[in-house]
Design a protein around this motif. Structure first.
Motif, PDB file in Angstrom:
ATOM      1  N   ARG A 156     -55.539   8.001 -23.324  1.00 45.40           N
ATOM      2  CA  ARG A 156     -55.764   7.185 -24.498  1.00 45.40           C
ATOM      3  C   ARG A 156     -55.076   5.754 -24.450  1.00 45.40           C
ATOM      4  O   ARG A 156     -54.889   5.185 -25.424  1.00 45.40           O
ATOM      5  CB  ARG A 156     -54.934   8.122 -25.524  1.00 45.40           C
ATOM      6  CG  ARG A 156     -55.589   9.301 -25.990  1.00 45.40           C
ATOM      7  CD  ARG A 156     -54.850  10.329 -26.983  1.00 45.40           C
ATOM      8  NE  ARG A 156     -53.262  10.508 -26.410  1.00 45.40           N
ATOM      9  CZ  ARG A 156     -52.480  11.108 -26.761  1.00 45.40           C
ATOM     10  NH1 ARG A 156     -52.613  11.569 -28.122  1.00 45.40           N
ATOM     11  NH2 ARG A 156     -51.133  11.603 -26.390  1.00 45.40           N
ATOM     12  N   CYS A 157     -54.775   5.282 -23.314  1.00 45.71           N
ATOM     13  CA  CYS A 157     -54.326   4.192 -23.198  1.00 45.71           C
ATOM     14  C   CYS A 157     -53.008   3.799 -23.629  1.00 45.71           C
ATOM     15  O   CYS A 157     -52.614   2.719 -24.016  1.00 45.71           O
ATOM     16  CB  CYS A 157     -55.131   3.045 -23.352  1.00 45.71           C
ATOM     17  SG  CYS A 157     -55.355   1.502 -22.447  1.00 45.71           S
ATOM     18  N   GLU A 158     -52.006   4.866 -23.491  1.00 45.64           N
ATOM     19  CA  GLU A 158     -50.782   4.694 -24.007  1.00 45.64           C
ATOM     20  C   GLU A 158     -49.800   4.862 -22.822  1.00 45.64           C
ATOM     21  O   GLU A 158     -50.217   5.544 -22.089  1.00 45.64           O
ATOM     22  CB  GLU A 158     -50.324   5.938 -24.913  1.00 45.64           C
ATOM     23  CG  GLU A 158     -51.206   5.791 -26.279  1.00 45.64           C
ATOM     24  CD  GLU A 158     -50.807   6.843 -27.587  1.00 45.64           C
ATOM     25  OE1 GLU A 158     -49.900   7.589 -26.994  1.00 45.64           O
ATOM     26  OE2 GLU A 158     -51.329   7.002 -28.378  1.00 45.64           O
ATOM     27  N   ILE A 159     -48.614   4.051 -22.668  1.00 45.80           N
ATOM     28  CA  ILE A 159     -47.876   4.097 -21.910  1.00 45.80           C
ATOM     29  C   ILE A 159     -47.165   5.668 -21.590  1.00 45.80           C
ATOM     30  O   ILE A 159     -46.387   5.975 -22.382  1.00 45.80           O
ATOM     31  CB  ILE A 159     -46.931   2.874 -21.929  1.00 45.80           C
ATOM     32  CG1 ILE A 159     -47.524   1.716 -22.162  1.00 45.80           C
ATOM     33  CG2 ILE A 159     -45.767   2.873 -20.832  1.00 45.80           C
ATOM     34  CD1 ILE A 159     -46.368   0.444 -22.420  1.00 45.80           C
ATOM     35  N   LEU A 160     -47.099   6.044 -20.392  1.00 45.62           N
ATOM     36  CA  LEU A 160     -46.482   7.146 -19.960  1.00 45.62           C
ATOM     37  C   LEU A 160     -45.004   7.020 -19.403  1.00 45.62           C
ATOM     38  O   LEU A 160     -44.143   7.356 -19.426  1.00 45.62           O
ATOM     39  CB  LEU A 160     -47.264   7.979 -18.823  1.00 45.62           C
ATOM     40  CG  LEU A 160     -48.516   8.679 -19.665  1.00 45.62           C
ATOM     41  CD1 LEU A 160     -49.365   9.435 -18.481  1.00 45.62           C
ATOM     42  CD2 LEU A 160     -48.134   9.878 -20.491  1.00 45.62           C
ATOM     43  N   SER A 161     -45.423   5.838 -18.407  1.00 47.98           N
ATOM     44  CA  SER A 161     -44.217   5.523 -17.558  1.00 47.98           C
ATOM     45  C   SER A 161     -44.142   4.156 -17.099  1.00 47.98           C
ATOM     46  O   SER A 161     -45.495   3.726 -16.736  1.00 47.98           O
ATOM     47  CB  SER A 161     -43.843   6.618 -16.510  1.00 47.98           C
ATOM     48  OG  SER A 161     -42.843   6.542 -15.568  1.00 47.98           O
ATOM     49  N   TYR A 162     -43.265   3.738 -16.518  1.00 49.45           N
ATOM     50  CA  TYR A 162     -43.052   2.352 -15.706  1.00 49.45           C
ATOM     51  C   TYR A 162     -41.878   2.381 -14.823  1.00 49.45           C
ATOM     52  O   TYR A 162     -40.856   2.999 -15.020  1.00 49.45           O
ATOM     53  CB  TYR A 162     -43.394   1.088 -16.713  1.00 49.45           C
ATOM     54  CG  TYR A 162     -42.204   1.188 -17.890  1.00 49.45           C
ATOM     55  CD1 TYR A 162     -42.927   1.674 -18.985  1.00 49.45           C
ATOM     56  CD2 TYR A 162     -40.848   0.808 -17.673  1.00 49.45           C
ATOM     57  CE1 TYR A 162     -41.732   1.639 -20.200  1.00 49.45           C
ATOM     58  CE2 TYR A 162     -39.859   0.882 -18.564  1.00 49.45           C
ATOM     59  CZ  TYR A 162     -40.465   1.219 -19.768  1.00 49.45           C
ATOM     60  OH  TYR A 162     -39.479   1.357 -20.955  1.00 49.45           O
ATOM     61  N   ASN A 163     -42.053   1.303 -13.915  1.00 46.21           N
ATOM     62  CA  ASN A 163     -40.858   1.108 -12.886  1.00 46.21           C
ATOM     63  C   ASN A 163     -39.884   0.084 -13.357  1.00 46.21           C
ATOM     64  O   ASN A 163     -39.876  -0.451 -14.173  1.00 46.21           O
ATOM     65  CB  ASN A 163     -41.296   1.123 -11.435  1.00 46.21           C
ATOM     66  CG  ASN A 163     -42.183  -0.210 -11.060  1.00 46.21           C
ATOM     67  OD1 ASN A 163     -42.593  -0.936 -12.081  1.00 46.21           O
ATOM     68  ND2 ASN A 163     -42.404  -0.361  -9.926  1.00 46.21           N
ATOM     69  N   LYS A 164     -38.783  -0.158 -12.506  1.00 51.63           N
ATOM     70  CA  LYS A 164     -37.644  -1.131 -12.426  1.00 51.63           C
ATOM     71  C   LYS A 164     -38.465  -2.585 -12.738  1.00 51.63           C
ATOM     72  O   LYS A 164     -37.759  -3.469 -13.546  1.00 51.63           O
ATOM     73  CB  LYS A 164     -36.817  -0.962 -11.634  1.00 51.63           C
ATOM     74  CG  LYS A 164     -35.533   0.004 -12.110  1.00 51.63           C
ATOM     75  CD  LYS A 164     -34.490  -0.043 -10.915  1.00 51.63           C
ATOM     76  CE  LYS A 164     -33.397   1.172 -11.446  1.00 51.63           C
ATOM     77  NZ  LYS A 164     -32.164   0.940 -10.677  1.00 51.63           N
ATOM     78  N   ALA A 165     -39.359  -2.675 -11.664  1.00 49.68           N
ATOM     79  CA  ALA A 165     -39.992  -4.207 -11.605  1.00 49.68           C
ATOM     80  C   ALA A 165     -40.726  -4.342 -12.870  1.00 49.68           C
ATOM     81  O   ALA A 165     -40.806  -5.345 -13.327  1.00 49.68           O
ATOM     82  CB  ALA A 165     -41.085  -3.983 -10.286  1.00 49.68           C
ATOM     83  N   PHE A 166     -41.463  -3.404 -13.244  1.00 53.82           N
ATOM     84  CA  PHE A 166     -42.175  -3.599 -14.754  1.00 53.82           C
ATOM     85  C   PHE A 166     -41.319  -3.962 -15.697  1.00 53.82           C
ATOM     86  O   PHE A 166     -41.300  -4.924 -16.469  1.00 53.82           O
ATOM     87  CB  PHE A 166     -42.943  -2.483 -15.090  1.00 53.82           C
ATOM     88  CG  PHE A 166     -43.712  -2.684 -16.470  1.00 53.82           C
ATOM     89  CD1 PHE A 166     -43.198  -2.221 -17.527  1.00 53.82           C
ATOM     90  CD2 PHE A 166     -45.051  -3.216 -16.297  1.00 53.82           C
ATOM     91  CE1 PHE A 166     -43.873  -2.365 -18.770  1.00 53.82           C
ATOM     92  CE2 PHE A 166     -45.781  -3.143 -17.637  1.00 53.82           C
ATOM     93  CZ  PHE A 166     -45.025  -2.832 -18.833  1.00 53.82           C
ATOM     94  N   GLU A 167     -40.221  -3.440 -15.761  1.00 45.59           N
ATOM     95  CA  GLU A 167     -39.102  -3.402 -16.711  1.00 45.59           C
ATOM     96  C   GLU A 167     -38.398  -4.936 -16.746  1.00 45.59           C
ATOM     97  O   GLU A 167     -38.280  -5.355 -17.787  1.00 45.59           O
ATOM     98  CB  GLU A 167     -38.072  -2.259 -16.827  1.00 45.59           C
ATOM     99  CG  GLU A 167     -36.967  -2.191 -17.758  1.00 45.59           C
ATOM    100  CD  GLU A 167     -36.099  -1.101 -17.708  1.00 45.59           C
ATOM    101  OE1 GLU A 167     -36.221  -0.224 -16.593  1.00 45.59           O
ATOM    102  OE2 GLU A 167     -35.248  -1.093 -18.559  1.00 45.59           O
ATOM    103  N   GLU A 168     -38.267  -5.345 -15.269  1.00 45.66           N
ATOM    104  CA  GLU A 168     -37.514  -6.573 -15.372  1.00 45.66           C
ATOM    105  C   GLU A 168     -38.500  -7.760 -15.738  1.00 45.66           C
ATOM    106  O   GLU A 168     -38.032  -8.884 -16.298  1.00 45.66           O
ATOM    107  CB  GLU A 168     -37.180  -6.756 -13.853  1.00 45.66           C
ATOM    108  CG  GLU A 168     -36.053  -5.889 -13.566  1.00 45.66           C
ATOM    109  CD  GLU A 168     -35.589  -5.947 -11.959  1.00 45.66           C
ATOM    110  OE1 GLU A 168     -36.565  -6.550 -11.151  1.00 45.66           O
ATOM    111  OE2 GLU A 168     -34.886  -5.523 -11.659  1.00 45.66           O
TER     112      GLU A 168
END
Length: 583
Positions: free
Chosen positions: A157-169
């Motif tokens: 549904r194009c909703e965010i499930l997860s992301y890594n530290k690089a994305f967070e930074e």
């Protein structure tokens, strides 16, 4: 990580190690007390020789007590006999399926020698799979957090499930407000992802704060159905800035190269010839330009100026470089042998070359070049014969009647004034016109003192290698002597002096005491108050001398002197101030 990591669990990895065992004659009352005390869900019952003969669970015991069984009854009458054993190396999934089919929830595990390793229970199976799953999740998180690329995983549904530290930074997602792809991606790009456009490769986009990124997408399926999209995002703001800076530097370098190539006083190289002197540079440029042609060349210059080196360079930069360059010193061949040497003689001719005949130097030079040094020493009769050769590239051997045709370029050299010799009648006028199609004059070394330091460096390096001597220092007085001396023998004389001094040098130094006597006397009478610390300063002294001589020549007229030196007036004023030459 592959699925095998989760599925490849063995029975030995899921054992309950703490197992409680009782003899089969233990009564029900005592067993109940022990199980309550130990909080055991099950016990193994052993018979003679400590062999496992049955199993009792708390559920089995409670049912027996509820039926009013005598508390002194031995447990062997209420246990579940026919115990199923599991091998330790069996896959846990297979063991689980087998236990389900048999309707059992517990199975002892023995090694190959029959020793008890532990008890496999429904709880221990669940714990084993749960622990392995937790490790897999931790491992995946570790991998994602150590990837430098920003990773964001979306569901179907194009909703965010997860992301890594690089994305967070990169995007600093809020801990309070739920983040959506629209927070970091342009709206048109979000729509393309929602529509299922796949895959997206190296899509460039800019964030709301004007940072530059590239995007790659990868869809993933679970159980054959689309489950989501993985976004790979890399920031390229620094790369684009660096490219822009490199473009600027490249433009500046290109501009500087064009400026440098237009400078008249740049160093010029051709073959082994190197010079900063305007006259010598002009001679080198002329030689470079005419080298590919087939025209005869006359090289003028004093003895030792490098006429042979220039002839070598012209030949090596011509279309004839794969063929011979024959060098002839006209002054070294007796006049009575010249015809045989240059043109050869036929077999049976008895002119001093033997009855088997002789191949002449012109024939040996076929398709190549012949260099006739000291052409002014050519005997008169040979001058006529050479003239005939230059007219149609054919000649006759001595004693021969058959014309021989060759294809030879003729380069000549002289240290005499051929025009004067022509007027005196000692040199053939027509031959002079033939060899004088192109003339290059090499200036003497005394007129190119700015080249002395470079020549000294080259010769010191050459002879240092030849004689296996490492020269690390040249005394300042030696260099000043070289630049003050007139060098009547020109470059050849300088080269010979350097060879002598390299041979006589000690401890890697060339000092005044090993100068040739005639130079040393000159040195002793020369003003040596100027201190030269290194070779770079020697070049400065050479430049100072050229500027001073030019100023004197034009009576300190700055405009004329600057024009002669091919520099601007402002540069001349700066140089005069630097060298304290202001009158």
């Amino acid at each position: 990580m592959k699925a095998e990591y989760l599925l490849n669990i063995r029975v030995r990895d899921a054992l309950a190690k703490e197992v409680f065992m009782v003899p089969d004659d233990t009564n029900v009352e005592k067993l109940n007390e022990m199980m309550l005390l130990k909080q055991q869900e099950e016990v193994l019952v052993t018979g003679p020789n400590q062999k496992i003969v049955g199993i009792i669970t708390t559920n089995d015991l409670a049912k027996s007590l509820a039926r009013g069984i005598d508390r002194k009854t031995p447990v062997k009458f209420i246990m579940t006999p026919d115990v199923v054993f599991m091998p330790p190396d069996k896959l846990l999934l297979e063991a689980k399926s087998e236990m389900r089919k048999l309707g059992i929830s517990r199975a002892p595990v023995l090694d190959k020698d029959g020793n008890l390793l532990g008890l496999l229970t429904a709880k221990s199976i669940c714990d084993a799979f749960s622990n392995r799953l937790e490790k897999a999740v931790e491992f995946h998180e570790l991998i994602l957090d150590n990837v430098k690329t920003a990773i964001c995983i979306l569901d179907d549904r194009c909703e965010i499930l997860s992301y890594n530290k690089a994305f967070e930074e990169l995007f600093r997602p809020s801990r309070i407000i739920k983040m959506t792809p629209s927070n970091f991606l342009p709206a048109p790009l979000v729509e393309r992802i929602k529509k299922g456009e796949h895959p997206l490769e190296d899509i460039y986009f800019e964030s709301k704060d004007n940072r530059k990124f590239t995007l790659k997408t990868c869809r993933f399926n679970i159980a054959g159905q689309l489950s989501g999209v993985i976004l790979n995002i890399e920031e390229i703001s620094n790369v684009i800035s660096l490219i822009a800076e490199l473009d600027k530097v490249s433009y500046k370098l290109s501009f500087m190269e064009k400026q440098m190539s237009s400078l008249k006083d740049r160093e010029c190289c051709f073959g082994e010839l190197v010079s900063k002197n305007p006259k010598m540079m002009k001679a080198i440029e002329m030689a470079r330009k005419i080298a590919p042609s087939q025209a005869p060349l006359l090289i003028k210059g004093e003895s030792g100026t490098g006429k042979e080196m220039l002839a070598n360079a012209v030949h090596e930069n011509s279309t004839r470089k794969s063929f011979p360059l024959i060098k002839v010193n006209c002054a070294a061949i007796p006049s009575n042998l010249f015809e045989n040497e240059l043109f050869g003689c036929e077999e049976g001719d008895f002119s001093g070359s033997g009855k088997y005949g002789k191949t002449g130097l012109l024939e040996l030079a076929d398709k190549g070049t012949i260099f006739l040094d000291e052409i002014d020493e050519l005997p008169a009769e040979i001058q006529v014969k050479l003239l005939h050769f230059l007219q149609d590239q054919t000649f006759f051997k001595a004693g021969g009647s058959r014309p021989i045709r060759v294809n030879v370029r003729v380069i000549t050299a002289t240290n005499k004034d051929l025009e004067s010799l022509v007027r005196e009648g000692s040199f053939n006028e027509e031959l002079y016109r033939r060899i004088n199609v192109i003339t290059i004059e090499i200036p003497p070394l005394r007129e190119r003192c700015e080249d002395i330091v470079e020549l000294v460096n080259n010769f010191v390096h050459e002879y240092g290698n030849f004689y296996n001597k490492k020269i690390q220092h040249i005394a300042p007085g030696v260099l000043k002597t070289f630049m003050d001396y007139d060098w009547p023998g020109n470059v050849r004389e300088l080269k010979n002096v350097i060879e002598r001094m390299v041979i006589l040098s000690n401890n890697g130094e060339i000092t005044e005491d090993i100068l040739p006597r005639y130079l040393r006397q000159d040195y002793l009478t020369t003003d040596t108050t100027i201190e030269i610390n290194d070779l770079n300063k020697a070049a400065d002294i050479a430049e100072k001398r050229v500027i001073l001589d030019t100023l004197k020549k034009y009576a300190y007229n700055k405009t004329k002197a600057a024009r002669a030196l091919k520099i601007s007036r402002s540069t001349l004023y700066n140089k005069m101030k630097e060298y304290n030459l202001e009158k």
